[in-house]
Write an enzyme that holds these catalytic residues in place. Structure first.
Site, PDB file in Angstrom:
ATOM      1  N   THR A  42       0.833  -1.198   0.000  1.00  0.00           N
ATOM      2  CA  THR A  42       0.000   0.000   0.000  1.00  0.00           C
ATOM      3  C   THR A  42       0.869   1.250   0.000  1.00  0.00           C
ATOM      4  OG1 THR A  42      -0.146   0.013   2.424  1.00  0.00           O
ATOM      5  CG2 THR A  42      -1.929  -1.088   1.216  1.00  0.00           C
ATOM      6  N   ASN A  44       0.719   4.821   1.591  1.00  0.00           N
ATOM      7  CA  ASN A  44       0.039   5.547   2.653  1.00  0.00           C
ATOM      8  C   ASN A  44       0.194   7.043   2.424  1.00  0.00           C
ATOM      9  OD1 ASN A  44      -0.568   3.362   4.966  1.00  0.00           O
ATOM     10  ND2 ASN A  44       1.275   2.837   3.831  1.00  0.00           N
ATOM     11  N   GLU A 123      -4.951   4.419   2.900  1.00  0.00           N
ATOM     12  CA  GLU A 123      -3.966   3.543   2.277  1.00  0.00           C
ATOM     13  C   GLU A 123      -4.470   3.154   0.896  1.00  0.00           C
ATOM     14  OE1 GLU A 123      -2.342   0.630   5.485  1.00  0.00           O
ATOM     15  OE2 GLU A 123      -4.459   1.015   5.932  1.00  0.00           O
TER      16      GLU A 123
END
Length: 186
Positions: A42, A44, A123
């Site tokens: 992911t 962020n 995310e």
């Protein structure tokens, strides 16, 4: 695709408040769980850099499009996560031209109850395989719709299974009109 009972019906085209577009924001190191624990990397982003309506949105899973941009006026740096692990911020300097394109995304907005987060996070899982990490790069993205509410899980495997279902739903929807043409907004 089979829908889960928690899935929200996705309209044929975005409905208010969508689309929501961001400006370019920073990609920061998260908790190190996306890739390491879940096998689902992911990106962020700080919620305070996003449009104010994002903080008011229901927690859960969304879909949209994203574009990465290197932050070339920065030199590589080592950052430390809260757990002490090191992360290299290369500011996207290793992104290829292809990796700077527009890609479908699945976004999580919420508290991640499985991990008992104390801070609301955003995310993004970008539906592309990247050669290198790109901490410190800039990302611009859209929220085009809502897939489902945030859930708590009793097992990591159940969480991973639901994320894979979210990815399939987002991919299918984003390849239909008018959602597919909305990537041109980025």
């Amino acid at each position: 695709m089979a829908r889960r009972p928690v899935d929200i019906p996705i309209p044929a085209s975005p409905v208010q408040p969508f689309p929501i577009l961001t400006e370019y924001v920073d990609i920061v190191a998260g908790f190190g769980r996306g890739s390491a624990e879940l096998g689902i990397p992911t990106a962020n982003v700080p919620i305070e850099q996003l449009p104010s309506e994002v903080n008011e949105m229901a927690t859960g899973v969304y879909f949209g499009w994203a574009r990465l941009r290197p932050n070339m006026d920065q030199e590589a740096q080592v950052h430390h996560r809260n757990d002490g692990s090191e992360v290299i911020y290369n500011f996207g300097s290793k992104l290829s031209e292809t990796e700077r394109g527009v890609f479908p995304i699945v976004l999580s907005v919420g508290w991640n109850p499985f991990y008992n987060n104390s801070k609301k996070t955003v995310e993004l899982h970008i539906l592309n395989d990247f050669e290198e990490d790109f901490y410190g790069a800039k990302i611009k993205f859209s929220f085009l719709g809502y897939i489902r509410p945030e859930l708590n899980y009793t097992t990591k495997e159940a969480l991973i299974e639901d994320i894979h279902t979210d990815i399939k739903i987002a991919s299918e929807v984003l390849h239909t009109e008018p959602y597919s043409s909305l990537k041109n907004q980025l």
